[in-house]
Write a protein that holds these residues in place. Sequence first.
Motif, PDB file in Angstrom:
ATOM      1  N   ALA A  61      -6.005   0.408   6.100  1.00 20.86           N
ATOM      2  CA  ALA A  61      -4.278   1.077   6.694  1.00 20.86           C
ATOM      3  C   ALA A  61      -4.887   2.630   6.180  1.00 20.86           C
ATOM      4  N   TRP A  67      -0.650   3.708  -7.515  1.00 19.30           N
ATOM      5  CA  TRP A  67      -1.295   4.080  -6.987  1.00 19.30           C
ATOM      6  C   TRP A  67      -1.075   5.665  -7.962  1.00 19.30           C
ATOM      7  N   ASN A  82      -2.730   5.818   4.964  1.00 20.04           N
ATOM      8  CA  ASN A  82      -1.840   5.771   4.395  1.00 20.04           C
ATOM      9  C   ASN A  82      -2.365   6.946   3.219  1.00 20.04           C
ATOM     10  N   PRO A 111       0.803  -1.274  -0.026  1.00 22.62           N
ATOM     11  CA  PRO A 111       0.132   0.298  -0.330  1.00 22.62           C
ATOM     12  C   PRO A 111       1.207   1.171   0.115  1.00 22.62           C
ATOM     13  N   ASN A 112       2.058   0.861   0.618  1.00 20.97           N
ATOM     14  CA  ASN A 112       3.268   2.154   0.951  1.00 20.97           C
ATOM     15  C   ASN A 112       3.543   2.589  -0.403  1.00 20.97           C
TER      16      ASN A 112
END
Length: 299
Positions: free
Chosen positions: A242, A211, A245, A205-206
């Motif tokens: 999360a 994204w 995030n 996710p990071n």
Amino acid sequence: MSNIYVPFKDRSEWNDVTPIEQDDGPNPVVPIAYTDKFRDTMNYFRAVLKNNEISERALALTDEVINLNAANYTAWYYRRDLKEEMEYTDAMTEENQKNYQVWYHRQAILEKSRDVGSELELVARIISEDSKNYHAWVHRQWVVKEFNLWSGELQYLDGLIKDDVRNNSAWNHRFFVISHLDPSLSDKTRLEEIKYAFTSINLAPNNESPWNYAKGVASAKGGSDAAYQALKEGAEALLKRAPVNPFGHYVLLDCCTRSGTNQDLERGIVLCDNLVKFDGIRKKYWEFRKQKLSKDLAH
């Protein structure tokens, strides 16, 4: 295809060339009875050799020369010159992987020879050694486009992304490829690509790359409501797992801004407040976004 022979003087691409007749001396004893086609072809081939021309048309001319006489050593040698030059360039490319002139020369040779051979394999090998080699990626884009080699690119990129979801160069190249395969970026393509991106987002996710890719696919060419809805749903689902995030927050912020409803503008202001906390480096930017949203809401 017609088998009718067209003399070189009637071919527009050869208008700038003056043919050179064969010199058999003033009094040839037994002149060879060449056909008009053979004589014409060789006259232009002699002109190419005299000018030391290395070009696509000259390479095509050797095809005609060899078809007329497969034992013509000079024509075969001319073609071997290009092959030897590419072999030399292969070695230089391996040794100087970030030298612009080497890559440019490589492109020039390919433009003339039109023999793409194992070019993509060589570029893939260099990329495997340095996934951020800008020159290699630019060259790969040129090769794929110039020689219409799109069919295997998504599979190649899928392998790179599975090996390293943070390979930003692979994500960039993927956008280049899908923009060619579907120039209008239909909702079908956008939704498939956003779903693909979230497969990687859910693993890491990071990682900012997928994204940005998902957001780029949704917004390209004026954007798509269906794609933005999918983007919004994906970001919301991720933030449930999360909640701090920052990438999920700024993607969701873009979705709310595009919507423009009072409810989404209010939600966008909250997202900006969160981003001030979660992404302090860009604190002033998020404060600016909040200020703009507040003005839009007031109107």
